[in-house]
Design a protein around this motif. Structure first.
Motif, mmCIF file in Angstrom:
data_model
loop_
_atom_site.group_PDB
_atom_site.id
_atom_site.type_symbol
_atom_site.label_atom_id
_atom_site.label_comp_id
_atom_site.label_asym_id
_atom_site.label_seq_id
_atom_site.Cartn_x
_atom_site.Cartn_y
_atom_site.Cartn_z
ATOM 1 N N ASN A 78 -81.595 35.656 46.875
ATOM 2 C CA ASN A 78 -80.432 35.742 46.456
ATOM 3 C C ASN A 78 -79.749 34.262 47.240
ATOM 4 N N VAL A 79 -79.905 33.089 46.357
ATOM 5 C CA VAL A 79 -79.458 32.362 46.626
ATOM 6 C C VAL A 79 -78.836 31.309 45.457
ATOM 7 N N THR A 80 -77.335 30.474 46.187
ATOM 8 C CA THR A 80 -76.849 29.866 44.830
ATOM 9 C C THR A 80 -76.434 28.484 44.744
ATOM 10 N N LEU A 81 -76.559 27.929 44.337
ATOM 11 C CA LEU A 81 -76.762 26.764 44.562
ATOM 12 C C LEU A 81 -75.184 25.918 43.816
ATOM 13 N N ASP A 82 -74.220 25.229 44.722
ATOM 14 C CA ASP A 82 -73.301 24.198 44.328
ATOM 15 C C ASP A 82 -73.361 22.901 43.945
ATOM 16 N N LEU A 83 -73.112 22.818 43.354
ATOM 17 C CA LEU A 83 -72.670 21.298 42.425
ATOM 18 C C LEU A 83 -71.671 20.736 42.742
ATOM 19 N N GLN A 84 -71.166 19.793 43.398
ATOM 20 C CA GLN A 84 -69.992 18.931 42.404
ATOM 21 C C GLN A 84 -70.880 17.486 41.446
ATOM 22 N N LEU A 85 -69.909 17.689 40.396
ATOM 23 C CA LEU A 85 -70.439 16.105 39.976
ATOM 24 C C LEU A 85 -68.958 15.874 39.317
ATOM 25 N N LEU A 86 -69.034 14.254 39.082
ATOM 26 C CA LEU A 86 -68.124 13.106 39.213
ATOM 27 C C LEU A 86 -68.968 12.855 37.692
ATOM 28 N N VAL A 87 -67.876 12.422 36.607
ATOM 29 C CA VAL A 87 -67.682 11.496 35.903
ATOM 30 C C VAL A 87 -66.569 11.486 35.470
ATOM 31 N N GLU A 88 -66.968 9.660 35.291
ATOM 32 C CA GLU A 88 -66.222 8.110 35.157
ATOM 33 C C GLU A 88 -65.886 8.001 34.532
ATOM 34 N N ASN A 89 -64.767 7.766 33.492
ATOM 35 C CA ASN A 89 -64.677 7.587 32.264
ATOM 36 C C ASN A 89 -63.630 5.805 32.074
ATOM 37 N N PRO A 90 -64.956 4.775 32.438
ATOM 38 C CA PRO A 90 -64.536 3.067 32.207
ATOM 39 C C PRO A 90 -63.515 2.408 31.097
#
Length: 206
Positions: A78-90
Motif C-alpha cells: 500500500n504505497v502512494t507517491l505524492d508529487l508537487q510540480l511547478l510549471v513556470e510560464n516565461p
C-alpha cells in the motif's frame, strides 16, 4: 487666351491633386511599413514564444511497508507517491493548458495514473500542480516475481512521467502550441518506506 489659361489652371489643379494623392499614399505606405517593422520586432522579441518550464518541488511517500508471507506467496503493498510540480510560464502571454496526466510505472509497465485538471498560467507567472499516484498491485501481476525480489532486496525503483499540453496566445491572435513533460525516477527504501533518491528531467516542445 482665356481658354488657354483655364486649361493651364486645370492642369495645375490636376497635378496638385495627383501630388497630394501621392503624398498621402506615400505616408500611408510608410505607416504600414513602420507598423510591419514594429510587429516583426515584437514577434522576435517580446512576442516570441518561449518554452514553459517544469520542475519537481517535492515528493513524499505515504502508506504501509510491504509485507510478504510464505509458503503461499502473498504480498501486501500500500504505497502512494505524492508529487508537487511547478510549471513556470516565461512568456508575455498566458499559457492555457488542457488536462494533464501523471503516470507511474515499474520496469516499463504502467500501474498507476492521476489526472491534472486544465487551467491557465498567467504571463510571466507560475502554478503548482499536485499529483497523487497510487501503486495498484493488481496491475503488477506480470511483474510480481520481480517485485518480490526488489522488496526482499530492500529497494524499489519506480518511474513517473507527467505531460501537460497547452498553448500560448499573444494578442488573442497568435497561437503557439506547447507540451510540458517531466520525467522522474525514484528509489524507494522498502522497510523504512521513504525515498532514498530521485532523478528528474524536464522538457517542453513548441
Amino acid at each position: 487666351m482665356e481658354g488657354i489659361e483655364q486649361v493651364s489652371v486645370t492642369k495645375q489643379r490636376r497635378r496638385a491633386h495627383k501630388s497630394r494623392c501621392l503624398t498621402v499614399a506615400s505616408m500611408l505606405l510608410g505607416v504600414l511599413l513602420l507598423i510591419s517593422i514594429v510587429v516583426l520586432i515584437l514577434a522576435f522579441t517580446v512576442f516570441k514564444a518561449k518554452q514553459p518550464k517544469t520542475k519537481l518541488v517535492s515528493a513524499a511517500l505515504d502508506g504501509v511497508s510491504p509485507r510478504i508471507s510464505f509458503p503461499v506467496v502473498n504480498i501486501q503493498l500500500n504505497v502512494t507517491l505524492d508529487l508537487q510540480l511547478l510549471v513556470e510560464n516565461p512568456n508575455h502571454a498566458s499559457f492555457k493548458h488542457g488536462q494533464g496526466k501523471s503516470v507511474l510505472s515499474y520496469r516499463g509497465d504502467q500501474f498507476g495514473e492521476a489526472d491534472i485538471p486544465p487551467g491557465n498560467i498567467p504571463a510571466r507567472g507560475s502554478a503548482t500542480f499536485s499529483s497523487r499516484l497510487v501503486l495498484q498491485l493488481d496491475e503488477m501481476a506480470s511483474n510480481i516475481r520481480a517485485l518480490i525480489d526488489d522488496v526482499l532486496d530492500g529497494e524499489l525503483v519506480v518511474d513517473t512521467r507527467t505531460r501537460i499540453p497547452g498553448r500560448v496566445t499573444f494578442l488573442k491572435v497568435f497561437k503557439k502550441h506547447a507540451v510540458v513533460t517531466s520525467e522522474c525516477q525514484f528509489t524507494i527504501e522498502v522497510l523504512a518506506l521513504k525515498l532514498q533518491s530521485q532523478k528528474c528531467k524536464s522538457k517542453s516542445k513548441l
